[in-house]
Design an enzyme around this catalytic site. Structure first.
Site, PDB file in Angstrom:
ATOM      1  N   GLU A 114       0.514  -1.115  -0.143  1.00  0.00           N
ATOM      2  CA  GLU A 114      -0.294  -0.323  -0.455  1.00  0.00           C
ATOM      3  C   GLU A 114       1.132   1.250  -0.274  1.00  0.00           C
ATOM      4  OE1 GLU A 114      -2.415  -0.230   3.594  1.00  0.00           O
ATOM      5  OE2 GLU A 114      -2.230  -2.345   3.761  1.00  0.00           O
ATOM      6  N   LYS A 116       1.979   4.700   1.610  1.00  0.00           N
ATOM      7  CA  LYS A 116       2.203   5.011   2.858  1.00  0.00           C
ATOM      8  C   LYS A 116       2.080   6.692   2.995  1.00  0.00           C
ATOM      9  CE  LYS A 116       5.605   5.246   6.553  1.00  0.00           C
ATOM     10  NZ  LYS A 116       4.852   6.475   7.712  1.00  0.00           N
ATOM     11  N   ASP A 118       1.111  10.691   3.806  1.00  0.00           N
ATOM     12  CA  ASP A 118       2.023  11.126   4.674  1.00  0.00           C
ATOM     13  C   ASP A 118       1.220  11.738   5.416  1.00  0.00           C
ATOM     14  OD1 ASP A 118       3.946  12.281   6.647  1.00  0.00           O
ATOM     15  OD2 ASP A 118       4.872  13.170   4.984  1.00  0.00           O
ATOM     16  N   CYS A 419      11.707  48.687  -8.832  1.00  0.00           N
ATOM     17  CA  CYS A 419      10.717  47.096  -9.018  1.00  0.00           C
ATOM     18  C   CYS A 419      12.368  46.802 -10.251  1.00  0.00           C
ATOM     19  CB  CYS A 419       9.631  47.665  -9.803  1.00  0.00           C
ATOM     20  SG  CYS A 419       8.838  46.223 -10.707  1.00  0.00           S
ATOM     21  N   CYS A 422      10.208  47.598 -13.929  1.00  0.00           N
ATOM     22  CA  CYS A 422       9.690  49.370 -14.130  1.00  0.00           C
ATOM     23  C   CYS A 422       9.776  50.287 -13.675  1.00  0.00           C
ATOM     24  CB  CYS A 422       7.846  49.023 -14.363  1.00  0.00           C
ATOM     25  SG  CYS A 422       7.292  49.291 -12.956  1.00  0.00           S
ATOM     26  N   CYS A 437       5.689  46.475  -5.693  1.00  0.00           N
ATOM     27  CA  CYS A 437       5.752  46.990  -6.831  1.00  0.00           C
ATOM     28  C   CYS A 437       3.550  48.308  -7.174  1.00  0.00           C
ATOM     29  CB  CYS A 437       6.012  46.584  -8.557  1.00  0.00           C
ATOM     30  SG  CYS A 437       5.657  47.793 -10.088  1.00  0.00           S
ATOM     31  N   CYS A 442       3.174  49.598 -14.134  1.00  0.00           N
ATOM     32  CA  CYS A 442       4.173  48.211 -14.290  1.00  0.00           C
ATOM     33  C   CYS A 442       3.855  46.995 -15.374  1.00  0.00           C
ATOM     34  CB  CYS A 442       4.781  47.557 -13.354  1.00  0.00           C
ATOM     35  SG  CYS A 442       5.546  45.632 -12.886  1.00  0.00           S
TER      36      CYS A 442
END
Ligand code: IVH
Length: 682
Positions: A114, A116, A118, A419, A422, A437, A442
């Protein structure tokens, strides 16, 4: 409808809803639309609200019930919930297989393989129900293995957990009415991502992985939160009287399927170590596309008699083992840090790495979250870093590695003050982790906005990928998402790599997106904090974009999940002339901006209430308002016709009168439950 008719209709609705829940949540094969399902559920809720005496604990409406009063009750497990021994290599598996064969003597040795999962293991106890079937009585966490916590109210909200089993199924399997199912609760990756988006919106640190998020969710004291997180339960053990079901593991998984549980479909029977390794290799391949995390494969001796012969060590059965996938982390060099600008203008630092093979793929970039993260880790360019990759989740840098072979880097990274796309100044608002920004023009924002607009799950425009968007921008063909709707075939075929056919397909896709619906349009606009669920709730509540634009904060906040932060973002978005124009242009282009409004069911229609005494939190006036808002009536004196007397502290003669006339008496919690469409506690 007469009373017996109502009871009959209620039973039919429940059967039908259970059937569709099973198709949807367990088998992943829905047979009706969400709207049709909601219609069934709403009818049932309405009937139950009007006939509270007919409400039963295993009705599909009762998944979100009360809250556990305080903390969680501790309950001893029927038998300890043990752990598993681990194997990390083929040799270790071979050793284990040899031991099993030695100890098994002449008993059969075959294994089930099978995945496992988590998640968290939980134990569900089913007890006899009056109709001869079984119903869910208790859900427990693993706790310390001996004693778990009673998380029943949370477990009930998980749709893949059946609330009951009919007598007939028990008979067929020769199961008694009392039994226990153990399995794993996991948080699907989509739910995990949504959760972290929400946490980010609320300024909270993201959950580290789906397992932790699932653990936190199961231990919250608010079942409605659990219901929202979309956990999934996969069953793998069946116990009767504290012992494993004697038919063996393969038959157990089949029986659990027959009982209506979700059993992970990736399972098999194996005999040899070579078969085991084949299953492992297969699982590793599937890993990235499962939609939930797994961390290995579990092998179990199938036959019960052999299991018993092998027995247990202190902490684990000798008849089972977990083959764990090798760690998915690796050390590599941080060559540079690059900043990307998102559609909201958010600047995200990305680690540029010396390519390295981690968990089955080559990784050359990993997220660094934000400026704080870089600072906290003290990252220098040239550092050696550990990169982790879980399933198909985006790889991340987890730590700096420093030793004789891995000297520290030497270049500090300074987060840009402008940024990178731009050149405008970036800002960081108080209490926020991210730099943004704020330049409305932009180009990065426009590019990301277009990509977001066309993305799967949003307007779903196939073909509007990075290459197409970049070309549309380079040619100046679109300056806003609304421009997509006026593109022509001639404009498109001019673009590089755009044949006539793909131009026509893209245009057809764009045209088709007009019908995506209001919720998708709301998402597509990219209003901050408005993700899928919020958009859907807004669409259902208001029914049109005009109504949303006309709403004030108070009206917006009436929508579930919309608080002041979100309402402010919505108001801010629609207050901007550019956005108003965008909406108008989308409407002019024929984009659908209306939706079916959710029918508000008057939960208390036809019911009369008498209030007496002092309620713990509501004033008389507030209680009255709530009742009336839900369609009920409040009268001054108790008569036979009174549906409920709501009694608080120091209730007087009205309470006596209610008892005399056998009118149902409820408290404030009971009233709130009724208003919310649930049955008041007995
Ligand atoms: S069987 C006697 N089967 O793994 C305990 N466990 O590392 C045997 N797990 O606590 C458990 N998937 O939470 C089993 N298919 C699976 C599983 C599974 C995940 C978890 C479970 C257990 C842990 C042990």
């Amino acid at each position: 409808m007469t009373e017996p008719d109502v009871a009959h209709r209620i039973e039919n609705l429940r059967d039908e809803i259970r059937h569709h829940e099973h198709l949807y949540y367990v088998l992943d094969k829905p047979a009706i639309s969400d709207a049709e399902f909601d219609a069934l559920m709403n009818e049932l809720k309405r009937l139950e609200a009007a006939h509270p005496a007919l409400v039963t604990a295993d009705s599909p409406t009762q998944r979100v019930g009360g809250k556990p009063a305080e903390g969680f009750r501790k309950v001893r497990h029927s038998r300890p919930m043990l752990s598993l021994d681990n194997a990390y290599s083929e040799e270790e598996l071979a050793d284990w297989n040899r031991r099993v064969h030695e100890l098994a003597g002449n008993l059969p040795v075959e294994y089930t393989a099978e995945l496992k999962l988590d998640g968290l293991s939980v134990a569900l106890h089913y007890e006899s129900a009056p109709d001869g079937g079984a119903r869910l009585a208790t859900g427990l966490t693993r706790g310390d293995g001996q004693v778990g916590e009673d998380i029943t109210t949370n477990i009930r909200t998980i749709r893949s957990v059946p609330l009951g089993t009919p007598a007939e199924k028990l008979r067929k399997l020769r199961l008694p009415q009392g039994f226990e199912v153990r399995g794993e609760c996991v948080m699907p990756e989509t739910a995990f991502e949504r959760l972290n988006e929400e946490r980010e919106r609320e300024g909270l640190a993201p959950a580290v992985n789906p397992r932790n998020a699932a653990a936190g969710t199961l231990r919250t004291l608010e079942p409605s939160i659990v219901a929202n997180r979309r956990l999934v339960f996969y069953a793998y053990f069946l116990l009767v009287g504290g012992d494993y079901w004697p038919q063996g593991q393969t038959a157990t998984l089949d029986a659990l399927t027959a009982l209506g549980f979700r059993v992970n479909p990736h399972r098999g029977r194996v005999d040899t170590v070579a078969d085991m390794m084949k299953f492992v290799a297969e699982a590793e391949k599937q890993r990235a596309t499962l939609g939930y995390e797994i961390d290995g494969v579990v092998l179990k001796v199938d036959a019960h008699a052999t299991q018993q012969r092998l027995g247990y060590t202190g902490r684990a059965p000798r008849w089972a083992i977990a083959y764990k996938f090798t760690a998915e982390s690796a050390v590599t060099k941080l060559e540079d840090i690059m900043i990307t600008v998102g559609r909201s203008g958010k600047l995200t630092p990305t680690a540029m790495l010396t390519p390295i093979f981690v968990g089955g793929v080559t990784v050359s970039r990993a997220t660094l979250h934000n400026a704080d993260f870089i600072e906290r880790k003290g990252l220098l360019i040239g550092d050696w870093v550990r990169v982790e990759r879980g399933g198909d989740v985006i790889p991340k840098v987890v730590e700096v590695v420093e030793d004789a072979d891995h000297p520290r880097g030497n270049r500090r990274f300074s987060f840009p003050s402008v940024c990178p796309e731009c050149g405008n100044a970036v800002v960081r608002e108080e209490g926020e982790a991210d730099w943004r920004c704020v330049n409305a023009d932009c180009p990065a924002k426009l590019r990301e906005s277009l990509l977001h607009f066309g993305a799967r799950g949003v307007m779903n425009i196939e073909g509007l990928g990075e290459a197409a968007v970049q070309q549309l921008l380079d040619r100046g063909l679109v300056k806003s998402v609304a421009d997509l709707y006026s593109l022509t075939e001639e404009q498109l075929v001019d673009l590089e790599r755009f044949a006539e056919k793909s131009a026509r397909t893209l245009l057809a896709e764009i045209a088709r997106s007009k019908k995506a619906g209001l919720a998708r349009v709301l998402m597509g606009l990219g209003i901050r904090f408005v993700g899928e669920r919020t958009a859907e709730l807004l669409a259902e509540e208001f029914g049109s974009i005009d109504a949303i634009m006309a709403a004030d904060a108070e009206e917006l906040e009436r929508v579930e999940e919309v608080g002041p932060r979100i309402s402010e973002a919505i108001l801010d978005f629609f207050s901007r002339p550019a956005n108003q124009e965008l909406v108008q242009r989308l409407k002019d282009a024929g984009v659908e901006t209306t939706a079916e409004k959710k029918q508000r069911t008057a939960q208390l229609a036809g019911l009369t209430f008498v209030l007496t005494g002092t309620l713990p939190t509501l004033t008389r006036e507030q209680a009255k308002e709530k009742i009336e808002a839900a369609g009920g009536k409040v009268v001054g004196s108790v008569s036979k016709k009174t549906s409920y007397v709501v009694a608080g502290e120091e209730a007087g003669s009205k309470l006596d009168k209610a008892r005399e006339l056998k009118v149902r008496v409820i408290d404030e919690d009971g009233l709130l439950a009724l208003v919310a469409g649930r049955a008041p506690a007995k």
